[in-house]
Design a protein around this motif. Structure first.
Motif, short mmCIF file in Angstrom:
data_model
loop_
_atom_site.label_atom_id
_atom_site.label_comp_id
_atom_site.label_asym_id
_atom_site.label_seq_id
_atom_site.Cartn_x
_atom_site.Cartn_y
_atom_site.Cartn_z
N MET A 1 0.84 -1.20 0.00
CA MET A 1 0.00 0.00 0.00
C MET A 1 0.89 1.25 0.00
SD MET A 1 -3.09 1.04 2.61
CE MET A 1 -4.08 -0.34 2.03
N VAL A 2 0.49 2.27 -0.75
CA VAL A 2 1.29 3.48 -0.88
C VAL A 2 1.43 4.19 0.46
CG1 VAL A 2 -0.68 4.98 -1.44
CG2 VAL A 2 1.59 5.57 -2.28
N ARG A 3 2.60 4.78 0.65
CA ARG A 3 2.86 5.66 1.78
C ARG A 3 3.33 7.01 1.25
NH1 ARG A 3 6.91 2.45 5.58
NH2 ARG A 3 7.62 1.59 3.59
N ALA A 4 3.18 8.05 2.07
CA ALA A 4 3.58 9.39 1.65
C ALA A 4 4.14 10.14 2.84
CB ALA A 4 2.39 10.15 1.05
N ILE A 5 5.01 11.09 2.54
CA ILE A 5 5.54 12.00 3.57
C ILE A 5 5.86 13.32 2.90
CG2 ILE A 5 7.99 11.36 3.35
CD1 ILE A 5 7.92 11.41 6.56
N MET A 6 5.67 14.41 3.64
CA MET A 6 5.83 15.75 3.09
C MET A 6 7.02 16.45 3.72
SD MET A 6 2.88 18.69 2.71
CE MET A 6 3.04 20.00 1.49
N ILE A 7 7.88 17.00 2.88
CA ILE A 7 9.04 17.76 3.33
C ILE A 7 8.69 19.25 3.25
CG2 ILE A 7 11.49 18.21 3.03
CD1 ILE A 7 10.81 15.28 3.68
N GLN A 8 8.52 19.88 4.40
CA GLN A 8 8.27 21.31 4.45
C GLN A 8 9.50 22.02 5.00
OE1 GLN A 8 4.56 22.43 6.32
NE2 GLN A 8 3.41 20.79 5.30
N GLY A 9 9.60 23.32 4.73
CA GLY A 9 10.77 24.08 5.16
C GLY A 9 10.42 25.22 6.08
N THR A 10 11.41 25.71 6.79
CA THR A 10 11.21 26.86 7.65
C THR A 10 11.19 28.16 6.84
OG1 THR A 10 13.59 26.97 8.05
CG2 THR A 10 12.25 25.76 9.65
N GLY A 11 11.46 28.06 5.54
CA GLY A 11 11.45 29.22 4.67
C GLY A 11 11.68 28.78 3.24
N SER A 12 11.64 29.73 2.32
CA SER A 12 11.95 29.43 0.93
C SER A 12 13.45 29.19 0.77
CB SER A 12 11.52 30.59 0.03
OG SER A 12 10.13 30.80 0.10
N ASN A 13 13.79 28.36 -0.20
CA ASN A 13 15.20 28.15 -0.57
C ASN A 13 16.04 27.58 0.56
OD1 ASN A 13 18.03 29.50 -1.94
ND2 ASN A 13 16.45 28.77 -3.30
N LEU A 130 6.82 11.34 -2.33
CA LEU A 130 7.58 12.36 -1.61
C LEU A 130 7.02 13.72 -1.99
CD1 LEU A 130 11.17 10.93 -2.18
CD2 LEU A 130 9.87 10.88 -0.03
N ILE A 131 6.45 14.42 -1.02
CA ILE A 131 5.76 15.68 -1.27
C ILE A 131 6.64 16.83 -0.80
CG2 ILE A 131 3.62 16.96 -0.88
CD1 ILE A 131 2.45 14.24 0.16
N GLU A 132 6.75 17.84 -1.64
CA GLU A 132 7.53 19.03 -1.28
C GLU A 132 6.60 20.19 -1.02
OE1 GLU A 132 10.56 22.25 -3.30
OE2 GLU A 132 10.40 20.27 -4.23
N GLY A 133 6.79 20.85 0.10
CA GLY A 133 6.04 22.06 0.39
C GLY A 133 6.61 23.25 -0.34
N ALA A 134 6.00 24.41 -0.13
CA ALA A 134 6.47 25.65 -0.76
C ALA A 134 6.55 26.75 0.28
CB ALA A 134 5.52 26.06 -1.89
N GLY A 135 7.65 27.49 0.28
CA GLY A 135 7.79 28.54 1.28
C GLY A 135 7.86 27.92 2.67
N SER A 136 6.99 28.38 3.58
CA SER A 136 7.04 27.91 4.95
C SER A 136 5.65 27.85 5.56
CB SER A 136 7.92 28.85 5.79
OG SER A 136 7.76 28.58 7.18
N PRO A 137 5.36 26.84 6.37
CA PRO A 137 4.08 26.80 7.08
C PRO A 137 3.99 27.87 8.16
CG PRO A 137 5.51 25.04 7.88
CD PRO A 137 6.19 25.66 6.69
N ALA A 138 5.13 28.49 8.52
CA ALA A 138 5.13 29.52 9.55
C ALA A 138 4.53 30.84 9.06
CB ALA A 138 6.56 29.77 10.04
N GLU A 139 4.26 30.94 7.75
CA GLU A 139 3.62 32.14 7.22
C GLU A 139 2.12 32.03 7.51
OE1 GLU A 139 5.04 31.46 3.31
OE2 GLU A 139 6.80 32.72 3.55
N THR A 140 1.78 32.28 8.76
CA THR A 140 0.42 32.04 9.23
C THR A 140 -0.61 32.93 8.54
OG1 THR A 140 0.84 33.57 11.06
CG2 THR A 140 1.19 31.23 11.49
#
Length: 485
Positions: A1-13, A130-140
């Motif tokens: 069965m497929v699995r997934a995980i997301m890589i998010q960053g504390t900021g862009s670049n 493998l999922i890549e985020g954009a920018g940062s989740p901290a940008e509330t």
């Protein structure tokens, strides 16, 4: 069965794209069917997929790392900035129109359905996404309606690993501060953290790593040293374009405001005898250039005005008088002509502007956007060329009778009578080793490198790097089967 995980960053670049590429290669070497995914991307450096659409070039590189054909589902929402306040919207590979930033923020949640649809299709044919985020989740301030970070993670039910960039400084505050501003629902998705781009003895950060773990309660997936060969991989962001000095032949590239599809520079930068100089605004084009390369543009008429504002037109004319070579690709090709007409305002305000006049051709911005992978050959010498077209408009004129490429039997491009000024709509031409060698020979440069082999070797080296410095077994164990909310 497929699995997934997301890589998010504390900021862009912070290095998310390169990390995901390395992870894709590492896990695919372990025998897993890996698929990269980025729900929303913002980039003018797009790749053409094998199913005939556009995605961010980082996702194309990640697909290559995963040994998987490119597909528009890998980046279902692509924003291509045209002005400071507006962007072209690409949905599942196709142009869906242009929208101002404020309107997009109001309506972006409506695109979540398209992102989830693409994600589901990828999951149906993969072991690991493998999922890549954009920018940062901290940008509330962007959290309401978010589809790029926690909004997508929560909707798709995928766990998250947060990556900080120690090279920027303050990495403890980056990671701990992100935890401090997220709400409990978002925090429940995070399983661990990693620290990227460390220079020096990694053990010197042991106390810092442990402090982050203590303060957050998250597992550390690793402290990743700086990967020095990252410059050998195709760049997605204009900030990542590498000026390469030391070669006897100098290629000069004006850094246009809306520069697009600048992957044409990557193979040149890899050449040891080529010096590639990216010239920012406010600086003159160097007088000792052998070749001035005008790159693609997301806003040709706007970037032509920007080019003139820097005084680069005067520098370019002087370069031509000195006997220098000029190559314009896509938008750069259009700029070299006599006029650019935009009767319907597809590139900005309707009207006609004068081009640089170095080629006897004229461009009309009309018709459907052409997005296609292309096989061509050089008319002189017959060297094969693999590239892609991604443009609006058509270009015609007397200098087109001196086309220097051929696509499916039709001539492509234009050249001046002396052959020193050329233009073409075909991107990616320098990735073809034999063509690149024949072109550079005209500039007095010998080329014997295998560029594409070098990219694959760098991806393998990157995977080795991550196998050494990250706990990939732990990371894989943290991946979960998506649980749709």
């Amino acid at each position: 069965m497929v699995r997934a995980i997301m890589i998010q960053g504390t900021g862009s670049n912070v290095g998310k794209s390169v990390l995901v590429a390395g992870l894709a290669r590492a896990y695919s070497r372990r025998g897993l069917r890996v698929a990269p995914f980025k729900p929303q991307n913002m980039s003018n450096n797009a790749a053409v997929t094998e199913n005939g659409g556009e995605i961010g070039r980082a996702q194309a590189l990640q697909a290559r790392a995963a040994n998987r054909p490119t597909h528009t589902d890998m980046n279902p929402i692509l924003l291509k900035p045209e002005t400071d306040t507006g962007a072209q919207i690409i949905v599942q590979g196709q142009r869906a129109g242009t929208m101002k930033a404020g309107d997009y923020r109001k309506d972006k949640s409506k695109l979540l359905g398209a992102a989830l649809q693409s994600f589901d299709r990828l999951c149906s044919d993969a072991d690991l996404v493998l999922i890549e985020g954009a920018g940062s989740p901290a940008e509330t301030n962007l959290r309401n309606g978010d589809i790029a970070n926690m909004g997508f993670a929560c909707a798709a039910g995928v766990p998250v690993v947060l990556v900080g960039d120690i090279h920027r400084g303050g990495v403890i505050a980056q990671i701990v501060g992100t935890q401090a501003v997220l709400d409990q629902n978002d925090l429940s998705m995070i399983r661990g953290f990693a620290v990227n781009r460390f220079k020096g003895d990694v053990s010197l950060f042991d106390e810092g790593r442990d402090d982050i773990a203590t303060r957050t309660g998250w597992a550390c997936l690793g402290v990743v040293p700086w990967f020095h060969d990252a410059w050998k991989l195709p760049a997605e962001d204009m900030m990542d374009i590498r000026s390469h000095t030391g070669g006897k032949c100098k290629v000069v590239v004006p850094q246009l405001e809306r520069m697009a599809n600048f992957d044409d520079l990557d193979p040149l930068s890899a050449e040891p005898d080529i010096s590639v100089e990216i010239v920012p605004a406010g600086r003159a084009l160097p007088g000792d250039a052998n070749l001035v390369l005008l790159p693609g543009s997301k806003s040709t008429i706007g970037d032509l005005a920007y080019f003139r504002k820097q005084g680069w037109d005067i520098d370019l004319y002087a370069h031509v008088r000195r006997g220098g070579h000029v190559l314009g690709l896509c938008g750069g090709y259009q700029m070299l002509g006599k006029t650019i007409s935009d009767p319907d305002g597809v590139d900005g305000r309707p009207g006609t502007v004068d081009g640089l006049g170095l080629l006897d051709v004229s461009t009309v911005m009309a018709g459907q956007k052409r997005v296609t992978l292309t096989k061509a050959k050089a008319l002189e010498g017959g060297a094969p060329v693999s590239g892609y077209e991604i443009h609006m408009g058509r270009t015609e004129g007397p200098d087109c009778t001196r086309a220097w490429l051929e696509i499916d039997g039709r001539p492509e491009g234009a050249a001046s009578a002396n052959g020193r000024i050329r233009g073409s709509y075909l991107h990616g031409i320098f990735s073809s080793d034999s063509f690149r060698a024949s072109y550079l020979k005209q500039l007095g440069v010998s080329s014997n490198i295998a560029y594409e082999d070098g990219v694959d070797q760098t991806l393998d080296d990157l995977a080795d790097h991550l196998e050494t410095h990250m706990d990939l077994d732990l990371l894989l164990s943290l991946a979960e089967t998506p649980q749709r909310s």
